[in-house]
Design an enzyme around this catalytic site. Structure first.
Site, PDB file in Angstrom:
ATOM      1  N   SER A 159       0.843  -1.194   0.000  1.00 15.15           N
ATOM      2  CA  SER A 159       0.000   0.000   0.000  1.00 15.15           C
ATOM      3  C   SER A 159       0.882   1.250   0.000  1.00 15.15           C
ATOM      4  O   SER A 159       1.646   1.475   0.938  1.00 15.15           O
ATOM      5  CB  SER A 159      -0.893   0.007   1.240  1.00 15.15           C
ATOM      6  N   HIS A 175      -1.483  -1.330  -4.097  1.00 16.71           N
ATOM      7  CA  HIS A 175      -2.734  -0.897  -3.456  1.00 16.71           C
ATOM      8  C   HIS A 175      -2.712   0.622  -3.282  1.00 16.71           C
ATOM      9  O   HIS A 175      -1.783   1.179  -2.707  1.00 16.71           O
ATOM     10  CB  HIS A 175      -2.864  -1.601  -2.104  1.00 16.71           C
ATOM     11  N   ASP A 182      -4.842   3.924  -1.980  1.00 15.94           N
ATOM     12  CA  ASP A 182      -5.944   4.333  -1.102  1.00 15.94           C
ATOM     13  C   ASP A 182      -6.422   5.737  -1.438  1.00 15.94           C
ATOM     14  O   ASP A 182      -5.716   6.708  -1.188  1.00 15.94           O
ATOM     15  CB  ASP A 182      -5.470   4.308   0.362  1.00 15.94           C
ATOM     16  N   MET A 225      -8.952   8.611  -0.408  1.00 14.93           N
ATOM     17  CA  MET A 225      -9.801   9.011   0.730  1.00 14.93           C
ATOM     18  C   MET A 225     -10.314  10.420   0.502  1.00 14.93           C
ATOM     19  O   MET A 225      -9.568  11.293   0.055  1.00 14.93           O
ATOM     20  CB  MET A 225      -8.972   8.999   2.023  1.00 14.93           C
ATOM     21  N   HIS A 249      -8.569   1.396  -3.920  1.00 17.00           N
ATOM     22  CA  HIS A 249      -9.525   1.266  -2.812  1.00 17.00           C
ATOM     23  C   HIS A 249     -10.169   2.634  -2.593  1.00 17.00           C
ATOM     24  O   HIS A 249      -9.509   3.560  -2.129  1.00 17.00           O
ATOM     25  CB  HIS A 249      -8.723   0.783  -1.582  1.00 17.00           C
ATOM     26  N   MET A 269     -12.250   5.037  -0.699  1.00 17.42           N
ATOM     27  CA  MET A 269     -12.877   5.364   0.590  1.00 17.42           C
ATOM     28  C   MET A 269     -13.540   6.715   0.423  1.00 17.42           C
ATOM     29  O   MET A 269     -13.015   7.754   0.826  1.00 17.42           O
ATOM     30  CB  MET A 269     -11.816   5.373   1.699  1.00 17.42           C
ATOM     31  N   MET A 298     -11.966  -5.215   5.649  1.00 16.66           N
ATOM     32  CA  MET A 298     -11.107  -4.317   6.424  1.00 16.66           C
ATOM     33  C   MET A 298     -10.854  -4.933   7.798  1.00 16.66           C
ATOM     34  O   MET A 298     -11.796  -5.362   8.473  1.00 16.66           O
ATOM     35  CB  MET A 298     -11.778  -2.939   6.617  1.00 16.66           C
ATOM     36  N   GLY A 345      -8.965   4.559   7.033  1.00 17.96           N
ATOM     37  CA  GLY A 345      -8.594   5.969   7.180  1.00 17.96           C
ATOM     38  C   GLY A 345      -7.113   6.182   7.456  1.00 17.96           C
ATOM     39  O   GLY A 345      -6.541   7.171   7.022  1.00 17.96           O
ATOM     40  N   GLY A 399      -3.059   4.258   8.131  1.00 19.18           N
ATOM     41  CA  GLY A 399      -2.167   3.108   8.173  1.00 19.18           C
ATOM     42  C   GLY A 399      -1.622   2.937   9.581  1.00 19.18           C
ATOM     43  O   GLY A 399      -1.863   3.763  10.470  1.00 19.18           O
ATOM     44  N   GLY A 400      -0.910   1.844   9.799  1.00 14.77           N
ATOM     45  CA  GLY A 400      -0.195   1.654  11.058  1.00 14.77           C
ATOM     46  C   GLY A 400      -1.046   1.230  12.245  1.00 14.77           C
ATOM     47  O   GLY A 400      -0.587   1.286  13.383  1.00 14.77           O
ATOM     48  N   ASP A 420      -7.128  -5.904   4.485  1.00 15.31           N
ATOM     49  CA  ASP A 420      -6.436  -4.613   4.535  1.00 15.31           C
ATOM     50  C   ASP A 420      -6.460  -4.065   5.959  1.00 15.31           C
ATOM     51  O   ASP A 420      -7.533  -3.843   6.516  1.00 15.31           O
ATOM     52  CB  ASP A 420      -7.179  -3.656   3.576  1.00 15.31           C
ATOM     53  N   GLY A 421      -5.255  -3.836   6.518  1.00 18.23           N
ATOM     54  CA  GLY A 421      -5.151  -3.208   7.828  1.00 18.23           C
ATOM     55  C   GLY A 421      -4.437  -4.074   8.847  1.00 18.23           C
ATOM     56  O   GLY A 421      -4.927  -5.135   9.224  1.00 18.23           O
ATOM     57  N   GLY A 422      -3.246  -3.633   9.246  1.00 21.81           N
ATOM     58  CA  GLY A 422      -2.519  -4.338  10.306  1.00 21.81           C
ATOM     59  C   GLY A 422      -1.949  -5.678   9.901  1.00 21.81           C
ATOM     60  O   GLY A 422      -1.675  -6.526  10.753  1.00 21.81           O
ATOM     61  N   GLY A 470       0.963  -1.947   4.301  1.00 20.19           N
ATOM     62  CA  GLY A 470       1.595  -0.633   4.176  1.00 20.19           C
ATOM     63  C   GLY A 470       2.825  -0.562   5.049  1.00 20.19           C
ATOM     64  O   GLY A 470       3.962  -0.756   4.594  1.00 20.19           O
TER      65      GLY A 470
HETATM   66  C1  DX5 Z   1      -6.283   2.140   5.665  1.00 15.88           C
HETATM   67  C2  DX5 Z   1      -5.912   1.754   4.272  1.00 15.88           C
HETATM   68  C3  DX5 Z   1      -4.839   0.729   4.175  1.00 15.88           C
HETATM   69  C4  DX5 Z   1      -3.517   1.104   4.790  1.00 15.88           C
HETATM   70  C5  DX5 Z   1      -3.045  -0.115   5.544  1.00 15.88           C
HETATM   71  O1  DX5 Z   1      -7.516   2.737   5.683  1.00 15.88           O
HETATM   72  O2  DX5 Z   1      -7.033   1.274   3.558  1.00 15.88           O
HETATM   73  O3  DX5 Z   1      -4.658   0.285   2.840  1.00 15.88           O
HETATM   74  O4  DX5 Z   1      -2.538   1.482   3.868  1.00 15.88           O
HETATM   75  O5  DX5 Z   1      -1.921   0.204   6.248  1.00 15.88           O
HETATM   76  P1  DX5 Z   1      -1.196  -0.801   7.252  1.00 15.88           P
HETATM   77  O6  DX5 Z   1      -0.754  -1.982   6.437  1.00 15.88           O
HETATM   78  O7  DX5 Z   1      -0.081   0.001   7.797  1.00 15.88           O
HETATM   79  O8  DX5 Z   1      -2.216  -1.193   8.293  1.00 15.88           O
HETATM   80 ZN    ZN Z   2      -6.693   0.264   1.577  1.00 15.15          ZN
END
Ligand code: DX5
Ligand code: ZN
Length: 218
Positions: free
Chosen positions: A7, A30, A32, A34, A63, A65, A136, A141, A143-144, A174-176, A196
């Site tokens: 990402s 990927h 994002d 937003m 993606h 959002m 998700m 919204g 990363g991290g 997606d996420g964590g 990410g």
């Molecule tokens: C968050 C995004 C993710 C984000 C994930 O809303 O949709 O794609 O980049 O980041 P990590 O892998 O750091 O959780």
């Molecule tokens: Zn995403």
């Protein structure tokens, strides 16, 4: 087949070309988008996707959002997206179907996304006509964040629906996702892993991608 989707949300936006090059061993890129309304954060829009397309042949997994995604499907498809995914919470069923119809017309792959709060059964009306379901594992919204373990059950349920109604459909998470959580989401039924911070947060992103594949047995 396991796919890793780095990402770029975690990349240095001042030098995207170099940052994309650093993850070129990934399967998908990927991206994002937003809007600051559907999620409490802003990233980038169509011109950035257009520029990315000029600099890479990677499969662009975009993606969305944002609210009212149907309005932007054609524009993102023309900008070079290969797959577009819309949140089921971003519009009513008529709007979601309209978004998928436009994806069909534009020849892009069709994805739907579930926030952690959304009942997995919400995918059922669309499952037979999409290429991907994105589950998700954090609130979208930022990363991290840490993966929400209870979403492993959602992944399992969605995989069960796919086995029944559309076995070729991809299940993306997606996420964590990191070296510790990746094997768990794969075991639960995911086959596309977005990451990410677990990739860009390492000094050698290519090594991070290889490590993710290795811990998932791929
Ligand atoms: C968050 C995004 C993710 C984000 C994930 O809303 O949709 O794609 O980049 O980041 P990590 O892998 O750091 O959780
Ligand atoms: Zn995403």
């Amino acid at each position: 087949m396991l796919k890793i989707a780095p990402s770029i949300l975690a990349a240095d936006f001042c030098n995207l070309e170099r940052e994309i090059q650093r993850v070129h061993t990934g399967d998908w890129l990927h991206v994002d988008v937003m809007d600051g309304v559907f999620v409490p954060n802003l990233t980038f829009g169509v011109p950035v996707v257009q520029s990315i397309r000029k600099h890479t042949d990677m499969f662009l997994d975009v993606h969305l959002m944002m609210i009212k995604p149907a309005h932007f499907i054609e524009i993102f498809a023309e900008a070079g997206a290969d797959l577009l995914s819309v949140h089921l919470e971003a519009g009513n069923p008529v709007e979601i179907r309209a978004a998928l119809d436009i994806m069909d017309r534009c020849g892009v792959k069709r994805g739907i996304v579930l926030r952690p709060i959304t009942d997995p059964r919400a995918v059922l009306p669309y499952l037979e006509r999409v290429d991907l379901v994105l589950v998700m594992t954090v609130e979208p919204g930022f990363g991290g964040q840490a993966l929400m373990e209870h979403q492993l059950e959602t992944i399992r349920q969605v995989r069960g629906f796919m086995d029944q109604y559309h076995p070729e459909c991809d299940l993306e998470v997606d996420g964590g996702v990191d070296l510790k959580t990746a094997p768990k989401v794969v075991e639960a039924g995911a086959n596309v892993l977005v990451a990410g911070s677990a990739i860009y947060g390492r000094p050698d992103p290519a090594q991070a991608i290889a490590d993710l594949r290795r811990v998932c047995g791929g």
